[in-house]
Scaffold this motif. Structure first.
Motif, PDB file in Angstrom:
ATOM      1  N   ARG A   1      -0.971  23.957  47.010  1.00 51.35           N
ATOM      2  CA  ARG A   1      -0.660  25.372  47.172  1.00 51.35           C
ATOM      3  C   ARG A   1       0.164  25.583  48.430  1.00 51.35           C
ATOM      4  O   ARG A   1       0.048  24.815  49.396  1.00 51.35           O
ATOM      5  N   PRO A   2       0.998  26.614  48.444  1.00 53.97           N
ATOM      6  CA  PRO A   2       1.829  26.838  49.634  1.00 53.97           C
ATOM      7  C   PRO A   2       1.021  27.021  50.906  1.00 53.97           C
ATOM      8  O   PRO A   2       1.450  26.643  51.990  1.00 53.97           O
ATOM      9  N   GLN A   3      -0.186  27.589  50.793  1.00 51.66           N
ATOM     10  CA  GLN A   3      -1.013  27.787  51.979  1.00 51.66           C
ATOM     11  C   GLN A   3      -1.594  26.452  52.442  1.00 51.66           C
ATOM     12  O   GLN A   3      -1.979  25.615  51.638  1.00 51.66           O
ATOM     13  N   ALA A   4      -1.667  26.305  53.761  1.00 47.54           N
ATOM     14  CA  ALA A   4      -2.234  25.080  54.326  1.00 47.54           C
ATOM     15  C   ALA A   4      -3.713  24.992  53.987  1.00 47.54           C
ATOM     16  O   ALA A   4      -4.432  25.985  54.038  1.00 47.54           O
ATOM     17  N   ARG A   5      -4.152  23.802  53.643  1.00 46.92           N
ATOM     18  CA  ARG A   5      -5.560  23.591  53.338  1.00 46.92           C
ATOM     19  C   ARG A   5      -5.857  22.100  53.455  1.00 46.92           C
ATOM     20  O   ARG A   5      -4.953  21.261  53.360  1.00 46.92           O
ATOM     21  N   PRO A   6      -7.132  21.714  53.620  1.00 45.64           N
ATOM     22  CA  PRO A   6      -7.472  20.280  53.666  1.00 45.64           C
ATOM     23  C   PRO A   6      -7.173  19.621  52.329  1.00 45.64           C
ATOM     24  O   PRO A   6      -7.188  20.262  51.271  1.00 45.64           O
ATOM     25  N   GLY A   7      -6.911  18.333  52.361  1.00 48.98           N
ATOM     26  CA  GLY A   7      -6.679  17.586  51.139  1.00 48.98           C
ATOM     27  C   GLY A   7      -5.254  17.604  50.654  1.00 48.98           C
ATOM     28  O   GLY A   7      -4.976  17.166  49.546  1.00 48.98           O
ATOM     29  N   ARG A   8      -4.344  18.120  51.466  1.00 47.39           N
ATOM     30  CA  ARG A   8      -2.947  18.150  51.057  1.00 47.39           C
ATOM     31  C   ARG A   8      -2.374  16.734  51.032  1.00 47.39           C
ATOM     32  O   ARG A   8      -2.889  15.815  51.658  1.00 47.39           O
ATOM     33  N   VAL A   9      -1.260  16.582  50.309  1.00 50.33           N
ATOM     34  CA  VAL A   9      -0.533  15.319  50.356  1.00 50.33           C
ATOM     35  C   VAL A   9      -0.067  15.093  51.798  1.00 50.33           C
ATOM     36  O   VAL A   9       0.503  15.986  52.427  1.00 50.33           O
ATOM     37  N   LEU A  10      -0.316  13.905  52.307  1.00 53.04           N
ATOM     38  CA  LEU A  10       0.119  13.572  53.660  1.00 53.04           C
ATOM     39  C   LEU A  10       1.537  13.014  53.579  1.00 53.04           C
ATOM     40  O   LEU A  10       1.741  11.870  53.174  1.00 53.04           O
ATOM     41  N   ASN A  11       2.526  13.850  53.916  1.00 49.15           N
ATOM     42  CA  ASN A  11       3.921  13.422  53.905  1.00 49.15           C
ATOM     43  C   ASN A  11       4.272  12.823  55.251  1.00 49.15           C
ATOM     44  O   ASN A  11       4.129  13.473  56.290  1.00 49.15           O
ATOM     45  N   GLU A  12       4.742  11.594  55.238  1.00 44.47           N
ATOM     46  CA  GLU A  12       5.106  10.904  56.471  1.00 44.47           C
ATOM     47  C   GLU A  12       6.544  10.395  56.370  1.00 44.47           C
ATOM     48  O   GLU A  12       6.919   9.746  55.386  1.00 44.47           O
ATOM     49  N   ARG A  13       7.303  10.689  57.390  1.00 39.89           N
ATOM     50  CA  ARG A  13       8.695  10.251  57.456  1.00 39.89           C
ATOM     51  C   ARG A  13       8.763   8.843  58.040  1.00 39.89           C
ATOM     52  O   ARG A  13       8.206   8.577  59.107  1.00 39.89           O
ATOM     53  N   ASP A  14       9.429   7.939  57.341  1.00 41.54           N
ATOM     54  CA  ASP A  14       9.585   6.570  57.821  1.00 41.54           C
ATOM     55  C   ASP A  14      10.645   6.561  58.920  1.00 41.54           C
ATOM     56  O   ASP A  14      11.831   6.799  58.646  1.00 41.54           O
ATOM     57  N   PRO A  15      10.274   6.287  60.169  1.00 42.30           N
ATOM     58  CA  PRO A  15      11.252   6.370  61.256  1.00 42.30           C
ATOM     59  C   PRO A  15      12.275   5.250  61.242  1.00 42.30           C
ATOM     60  O   PRO A  15      13.299   5.332  61.946  1.00 42.30           O
ATOM     61  N   ASP A  16      12.038   4.200  60.449  1.00 38.22           N
ATOM     62  CA  ASP A  16      12.950   3.058  60.429  1.00 38.22           C
ATOM     63  C   ASP A  16      13.846   3.031  59.190  1.00 38.22           C
ATOM     64  O   ASP A  16      14.686   2.127  59.071  1.00 38.22           O
TER      65      ASP A  16
END
Length: 621
Positions: free
Chosen positions: A580-595
């Motif tokens: 959902r657009p609202q922040a909440r626990p259990g969201r997909v953890l999107n991580e940017r690969d710095p390399d």
């Protein structure tokens, strides 16, 4: 619609109850000797058997060495029978916080299913349908059914512009690909020698016309060559100088700028080439007019020219108004950085449209266009316009130096490379991704889904002693298109658990990690949504969501989902349409690969970087 919506909601509610029962079951504690399983699903392209399996095993061992300074015993390759499935795996012994743990790595291999099944026509048709459908969905608000209700996501105007530009590029590549064979035959030495005296070939294209066309293709080839060189240097820097991030960022930025230039020139060249051929002698003759219409040669070209002008002007006016209205409406909810980027994208797109209009007007007959006739080298003059007069002349002379045969042969080579890429890579997407319309790949798509599902089910259901499940936990890993397959597979296993509790495998409780990287899941969800159709949109979206437990039931989001992406990877991106657009626990953890810093090639760089292996090791540790 109300009844259908209620049915879909009831299905979601039933799933909530089932998963609630599963969640209340306390699974037996994992014994130290119980192994963990990793199932990796490869992405699009020509994958070699066991290549992905080997890469994952080596990545985990490298991460173990970085964390603990040592590695366990050598890996063991084994072929095993799990239920009805004969599978190959690599057995590892990895150090964790609780001591050493056996980890078995499996691969779901599906690449052979799509080999030779997709043609270039299929790919082009898929891209055109996807682009048009995406434009229809980019109306400002994207509506998606999840967790029992419709959620609205604001869509920035740059998404609409990107889709329109992509459609123009696809059309441009099709035009250029159609002209290259005819031009290549026309510039063959024997053909030119036979037509020099007559001034034109016996067929459609003659030497003078091909010479005119050649001048229009040289700037495009120059930009392609520059882009290829910078991209190769950027890739080499990523391999040899991985920690020189400032240098790699500059190279990535240069690659992106040249990529935009190539896009501009593809569209402009594809517009100019057929008009040049018509304007320079390959025009209409009264006998060639279809349906026996006897048009007078005196006014037919003028009428056609003004028709082109009216169509182009009307289309541009409509497009400009639509884009500007969308920009004003979307700017309210966008960030300052998003507004600035959208304004830049609109400005570049406006420049492209302006150049297209200029090319059309320059190629109109005398007295109709602004200048009349075909200038000697308009694209070269446009590219060199910021330079001093001497430098511009020298640059244009250098661009004009290659012989026509070399130019068209090189363009044919570029066309073949592009064709192979589209079939081998985009073709897999066209074959697997479920479109909004029926297509001929239904059986192939089902075969891939069934194969991967059966592999995953065999791993989850493995019982070595006939009673206890073998694996304390399973991690699902998907790269590129494999992330879409992994998402579909996990949804199917969760649905199986919910609909048959007696044979449930506790997929929710035993899934240690869903790891996606280089994933196009957000793009496929957006492009192939049915929201803008007229027939029962909410009900259709609800029914589509009901067979996706990961967006149908809140309880399913207890499992960790990590998504690794890079802004330099045009295929992947953050996953925003699965919560959902609202922040909440259990969201997909999107991580940017710095390399992952090589433009376009970042899509394959995740494999050699550390972040993916860190997150996978965390999931099984």
């Amino acid at each position: 619609m109300t009844a259908e919506r209620g049915a879909a909601a009831s299905h979601a509610a039933a799933f909530d109850v089932a998963t609630g029962i599963e969640a209340r079951r306390t699974p037996p504690p994992a014994l130290p000797e119980q192994p963990l399983a990793v199932l990796v699903i490869h992405g699009m392209g020509e994958q070699i058997p066991f290549e992905t399996l080997d890469t994952v095993a080596n990545g985990l061992r490298d991460e173990e060495a970085r964390r603990y300074g040592t590695t366990g015993p050598p890996p063991v390759a084994r072929s095993v029978q799990l239920g009805s499935q004969r599978l190959q795996r690599i057995e590892l012994s990895l150090q964790t916080g609780q001591g050493r743990r056996a980890v078995h790595v499996y691969e779901a291999y599906w690449a052979p299913f799509t080999e030779g099944q997709v043609s270039l026509r299929d790919v082009v048709a898929f891209l055109v349908r996807a682009g048009l459908h995406g434009v229809g969905n980019a109306s400002g608000v994207f509506r998606r059914w999840m967790f029992g209700r419709v959620e609205s996501f604001p869509i920035p105007v740059r998404t609409l512009v990107f889709l329109l530009a992509a459609l123009l590029v696809v059309a441009g590549l099709a035009v250029i690909n159609a002209i290259v064979p005819a031009a290549l035959l026309a510039v063959a030495p024997a053909r030119l020698a036979a037509t020099e005296g007559a001034g034109r070939a016996a067929g459609w294209l003659g030497a003078p016309i091909v010479g005119e066309l050649t001048r229009f293709t040289r700037p495009l080839l120059g930009a392609v060559e520059a882009f290829a060189v910078v991209l190769a240097v950027s890739w080499a820097a990523g391999s040899c100088l991985p920690r020189w991030r400032a240098v790699r960022l500059l190279l990535a930025l240069a690659s992106a700028i040249l990529f935009v230039v190539v896009i501009f020139l593809v569209v402009i060249t594809a517009t100019a080439l057929p008009l040049v051929a018509l304007a320079r002698g390959a025009g209409f003759q009264p006998a060639a007019v279809p349906f026996g219409l006897a048009w007078r040669a005196a006014w037919a070209p003028t009428l056609a020219a003004w028709g082109v002008v009216a169509a182009v002007a009307g289309g541009i006016l409509w497009l400009a108004i639509a884009v500007l209205v969308r920009f004003v409406r979307g700017a309210v909810e966008d960030t300052w950085a998003g507004r600035a980027f959208s304004a830049l994208v609109i400005a570049l797109f406006g420049l492209l449209i302006k150049r297209l209009v200029a090319v059309v007007l320059m190629l109109l007959p005398p007295g109709v266009g602004a200048a009349g006739g075909v200038p000697s080298d308009p694209l070269c003059a446009w590219l060199a316009s910021p330079l001093p007069a001497g430098a511009a002349a020298a640059g244009c002379a250098w661009i004009a130096s290659p012989p026509p045969l070399f130019v068209w042969a090189l363009l044919a080579g570029v066309s073949l490379v592009a064709r192979r890429f589209l079939i081998q890579y985009v073709g897999d997407v066209a074959a697997y991704v479920q479109p909004h319309t029926l297509d001929r790949f239904y059986d192939l798509r089902k075969r891939i889904k069934d194969t991967v599902r059966n592999t995953a089910h065999a791993i989850y259901a493995a019982r070595g002693d006939g009673a206890r499940l073998d694996y304390a936990g399973v991690a699902l890993v998907g790269h590129s298109l494999g992330s879409v397959i992994a998402y579909d597979t996990l949804n199917r296993l969760l649905d199986d658990d919910a609909t048959a509790p007696a044979t449930a495998l506790d997929v929710l409780g035993r899934t240690r990690l869903l790891l996606t990287f280089g994933s196009p899941l957000d793009k496929t969800a957006f492009i192939f949504s049915t929201q803008h159709t007229r027939l029962g949109t909410d009900a259709r979206e609800a029914l589509a969501g009901a067979v996706q437990p990961l967006i149908a039931a809140e309880a399913t989001r207890a499992l960790p989902w990590v998504n690794v992406f890079s802004p330099w990877d045009l295929i992947s991106g953050e996953l925003g349409f699965y919560d959902r657009p609202q922040a909440r626990p259990g969201r997909v953890l999107n991580e940017r690969d710095p390399d992952a810093l090589t433009f376009l090639a970042a899509h394959a760089e995740y494999w050699r970087n550390r972040l993916v292996w860190e997150r996978l090791y965390d999931g099984i540790g």
